[in-house]
Design a protein around this motif. Structure first.
Motif, PDB file in Angstrom:
ATOM      1  N   THR A   5       0.830  -1.203   0.000  1.00 21.42           N
ATOM      2  CA  THR A   5       0.000   0.000   0.000  1.00 21.42           C
ATOM      3  C   THR A   5       0.865   1.253   0.000  1.00 21.42           C
ATOM      4  OG1 THR A   5      -0.067   0.113   2.413  1.00 21.42           O
ATOM      5  CG2 THR A   5      -1.765  -1.230   1.320  1.00 21.42           C
ATOM      6  N   ALA A   6       0.255   2.385  -0.307  1.00 24.19           N
ATOM      7  CA  ALA A   6       0.984   3.658  -0.287  1.00 24.19           C
ATOM      8  C   ALA A   6       1.555   3.935   1.096  1.00 24.19           C
ATOM      9  CB  ALA A   6       0.058   4.792  -0.735  1.00 24.19           C
ATOM     10  N   ALA A   7       0.778   3.599   2.130  1.00 22.66           N
ATOM     11  CA  ALA A   7       1.271   3.805   3.502  1.00 22.66           C
ATOM     12  C   ALA A   7       2.483   2.925   3.773  1.00 22.66           C
ATOM     13  CB  ALA A   7       0.152   3.505   4.505  1.00 22.66           C
ATOM     14  N   GLY A   8       2.462   1.705   3.234  1.00 22.84           N
ATOM     15  CA  GLY A   8       3.596   0.803   3.406  1.00 22.84           C
ATOM     16  C   GLY A   8       4.857   1.345   2.755  1.00 22.84           C
ATOM     17  N   TRP A   9       4.705   1.888   1.548  1.00 22.68           N
ATOM     18  CA  TRP A   9       5.872   2.471   0.869  1.00 22.68           C
ATOM     19  C   TRP A   9       6.406   3.680   1.636  1.00 22.68           C
ATOM     20  CZ3 TRP A   9       8.373  -0.101  -2.729  1.00 22.68           C
ATOM     21  CH2 TRP A   9       7.690  -1.045  -3.493  1.00 22.68           C
ATOM     22  N   ALA A  10       5.523   4.516   2.149  1.00 21.56           N
ATOM     23  CA  ALA A  10       5.964   5.700   2.896  1.00 21.56           C
ATOM     24  C   ALA A  10       6.709   5.293   4.165  1.00 21.56           C
ATOM     25  CB  ALA A  10       4.756   6.570   3.237  1.00 21.56           C
ATOM     26  N   ALA A  11       6.203   4.287   4.875  1.00 22.10           N
ATOM     27  CA  ALA A  11       6.876   3.825   6.092  1.00 22.10           C
ATOM     28  C   ALA A  11       8.249   3.255   5.764  1.00 22.10           C
ATOM     29  CB  ALA A  11       6.008   2.776   6.788  1.00 22.10           C
ATOM     30  N   ARG A  12       8.335   2.525   4.672  1.00 20.06           N
ATOM     31  CA  ARG A  12       9.609   1.938   4.251  1.00 20.06           C
ATOM     32  C   ARG A  12      10.645   3.035   3.984  1.00 20.06           C
ATOM     33  NH1 ARG A  12       7.499  -0.737   0.309  1.00 20.06           N
ATOM     34  NH2 ARG A  12       6.980  -2.426   1.751  1.00 20.06           N
ATOM     35  N   GLU A  13      10.216   4.092   3.304  1.00 19.67           N
ATOM     36  CA  GLU A  13      11.150   5.177   2.986  1.00 19.67           C
ATOM     37  C   GLU A  13      11.636   5.888   4.245  1.00 19.67           C
ATOM     38  OE1 GLU A  13       9.003   7.552   0.172  1.00 19.67           O
ATOM     39  OE2 GLU A  13       8.879   5.903  -1.285  1.00 19.67           O
ATOM     40  N   ARG A  14      10.750   6.066   5.221  1.00 20.05           N
ATOM     41  CA  ARG A  14      11.178   6.700   6.481  1.00 20.05           C
ATOM     42  C   ARG A  14      12.200   5.834   7.205  1.00 20.05           C
ATOM     43  NH1 ARG A  14       5.569   7.713   6.879  1.00 20.05           N
ATOM     44  NH2 ARG A  14       5.325   5.990   8.366  1.00 20.05           N
ATOM     45  N   GLU A  15      11.968   4.535   7.231  1.00 24.98           N
ATOM     46  CA  GLU A  15      12.885   3.637   7.917  1.00 24.98           C
ATOM     47  C   GLU A  15      14.241   3.580   7.218  1.00 24.98           C
ATOM     48  OE1 GLU A  15      12.710   1.507  10.915  1.00 24.98           O
ATOM     49  OE2 GLU A  15      11.510   3.327  11.126  1.00 24.98           O
ATOM     50  N   GLU A  16      14.234   3.595   5.896  1.00 19.12           N
ATOM     51  CA  GLU A  16      15.509   3.581   5.165  1.00 19.12           C
ATOM     52  C   GLU A  16      16.342   4.807   5.513  1.00 19.12           C
ATOM     53  OE1 GLU A  16      14.540   1.010   1.120  1.00 19.12           O
ATOM     54  OE2 GLU A  16      14.242   3.178   1.114  1.00 19.12           O
TER      55      GLU A  16
END
Length: 533
Positions: free
Chosen positions: A32-43
């Protein structure tokens, strides 16, 4: 590193299970879009944390810098080139890989494989719904959407027939086929969606991001413009050599005409092509063992099989599936490039011509021994876990092309025909550098690129078209072959030791960005110590 990998695997369960990590084979992950956004923050958080981390040894330093190079590349792409909003393949490839590869490898009992597949099938509609929701008409490029549509159209047959057909137990097969139907309907819906999806984005990455990836992810000391010039210079040098060899093949300097003639000598059918590749693979292994060029991993095996149905619309060349490096298996698969079922007789003939008998020795060396299969089965023994998780094509593809030249030096290509074909494989990679950099830096159209590949390398027009489509969808990958080969050759000149020691050391250290591979190899060469491997 352990803490980072725990997060990385939980965030990318398909990749984790394909690598052989346990406990991730029942889910596809969050698309999901939320999943991609969370991934980018963690990276971003991990990059900041690792940058400040002190290291106690050279191995620790290499591990940290390897992860940082991957994170910096991912962060750069996310900030200006969000693939999840541009390309259906971001959603399709994990589904196909997650369903096919476990049954291909068979590392668990069949009931466990089927149970995991059924759990993942239940998530397919959600993943494909995320694809429909996330694709941005302003960012997605028609070329990438059409590639995705070609893959999506294979989805129903793949899930309801191909995958169940890999199950031996009749009851389990029926259970899997039944569970596949909702996922197949989701593929049907995606096909309809993509057929009507109107978009106006570009597939061209642009010089700025392209150069950033070369410098920060691949750790090369130059950007797109210099790489383009390196490709042109390499092409010109190889062209001169090939003119000389062509005289011994056909009596004239026109190496394209000589290669055209050689391509007429090809296996009569796709099945014959697979059988002849298998024989050539065995011959290459025996040659490498006789010359004592590398150390073989215990229990390694390279199977030679037809390419998977779902890859046939998008991959026109031979390719390789490595053993899962985090598991005990050392069995890899050299996939022979079969054509889609709807190809015409002439299209099949053209595919066979680009896998002629003169070309097969170079391709088998590249894919199997001592190319991809030897490298990836051997480096799976590296004790540094992070080296097994992250590798760059600038090393792994560079290695496979480097060893083509190595075996030429050792006398493997022992006829003018196979020598010319060896050089043709190399000039093809030089042409790739020229075309990929020009395409993504807006200096060449798709049509010009197809003409370039069909006239500057010995590709049929159909194969050239497939190649260029791949370059558009996968920026920076195509130059990795010759760029890496040249860099590995350069590092070899400074290594103090035997050929076998060099090969075991640099390839056993992983599939590192070239700057780190040089550090790993030459620190040992000069100090006489050990690192990784």
């Amino acid at each position: 590193m352990d803490e980072f990998l725990k997060w990385y695997f939980s965030d990318r369960p398909v990749l984790a299970s394909l690598l052989g990590a346990e406990g991730y084979d029942h889910t596809l992950g969050d698309f999901t879009a939320a999943g991609w956004a969370a991934r980018e923050r963690e990276e971003a958080r991990w990059a900041e944390r690792l940058q400040a981390l002190p290291t106690a040894s050279l191995d620790d330093e290499i591990d940290r810098d390897l992860v940082l190079s991957q994170l910096r590349g991912s962060i750069a792409i996310a900030s200006s080139w969000p693939e999840w909003r541009r390309d259906p393949a971001v959603y399709l490839s994990p589904v196909f890989g997650a369903m096919y590869t476990p049954f291909q490898r068979r590392l668990q009992p069949e009931p466990e494989l089927v149970a995991a597949a059924i759990a993942r099938l239940a998530e397919v509609p959600g993943v494909l719904a995320a694809c429909r929701a996330n694709l941005d008409p302003g960012l997605a490029a028609p070329l990438l959407v059409q590639r995705g549509l070609g893959q999506a159209r294979t989805g129903r047959n793949f899930l309801t027939r191909t995958i169940p057909g890999m199950v031996g137990d009749e009851g389990l097969r029926a259970k899997l086929a039944e569970a596949a139907e909702p996922a197949a309907r989701a593929f049907d819906e995606l096909v309809t969606f993509l057929e009507g999806f109107t978009c106006g984005g570009t597939w061209r990455m642009g010089e700025k991001l392209y150069s950033t990836l070369l410098r920060e992810r691949e750790l090369l000391g130059y950007g797109a413009a210099e790489l383009h010039e390196k490709g042109k210079a390499a092409w010109a040098e190889l062209d001169a050599r090939m003119r000389e060899v062509a005289v011994r093949v056909s009596g004239g300097e026109d190496w394209r005409a000589a290669m055209e003639s050689l391509m007429d000598d090809h296996p009569p059918t796709l099945a014959d092509m697979r059988a002849e590749y298998e024989a050539e693979t065995l011959r290459a292994r025996a040659f490498v063992a006789e010359r004592d060029l590398v150390t073989f991993a215990d229990g390694e095996e390279c199977q030679v099989l037809p390419s998977a149905e779902y890859t046939r619309p998008v991959l026109a060349v031979a390719h390789y599936l490595s053993p899962p490096p985090l598991a005990g298996s050392r069995t890899g698969v050299f996939f022979v490039p079969y054509t889609p079922d709807d190809f015409t007789e002439e299209q099949v003939r053209q595919r066979l011509r680009t896998n002629s008998r003169a070309q097969m020795p170079s391709i088998a060396v590249h894919e199997a021994y001592p190319g991809h299969h030897w490298h990836l089965s051997y480096m799976a023994g590296n004790p540094r876990t992070v080296r097994k998780v992250f590798r760059t094509p600038y090393f792994s593809e560079g290695w496979a092309l480097y060893v083509e030249k190595l075996l030429h030096e050792q006398g493997y290509f022992d006829t003018p025909a196979t020598e010319l074909a060896h050089l043709d494989c190399r000039i093809f990679r030089a042409a790739r550098i020229v075309v990929d950099t020009a395409l993504h830096c807006e200096d060449m159209s798709v049509e010009e690129a197809e003409t370039f590949m069909a006239t500057k390398a010995s590709l049929s027009p159909g194969t050239a078209q497939g190649e260029v489509s791949r370059y558009c969808a996968w920026p920076t990958q195509a130059p990795s072959y010759l760029t890496g080969a040249i860099e590995i050759d350069r590092i070899r000149q400074s290594f103090q030791g035997s050929l076998k020691e060099f090969h075991d050391r640099i390839a056993g250290s992983g599939g590192l960005p070239l700057g780190l591979a040089e550090k790993a190899a030459l620190a040992v060469s000069r100090a006489g110590g050990t690192t990784g491997g």
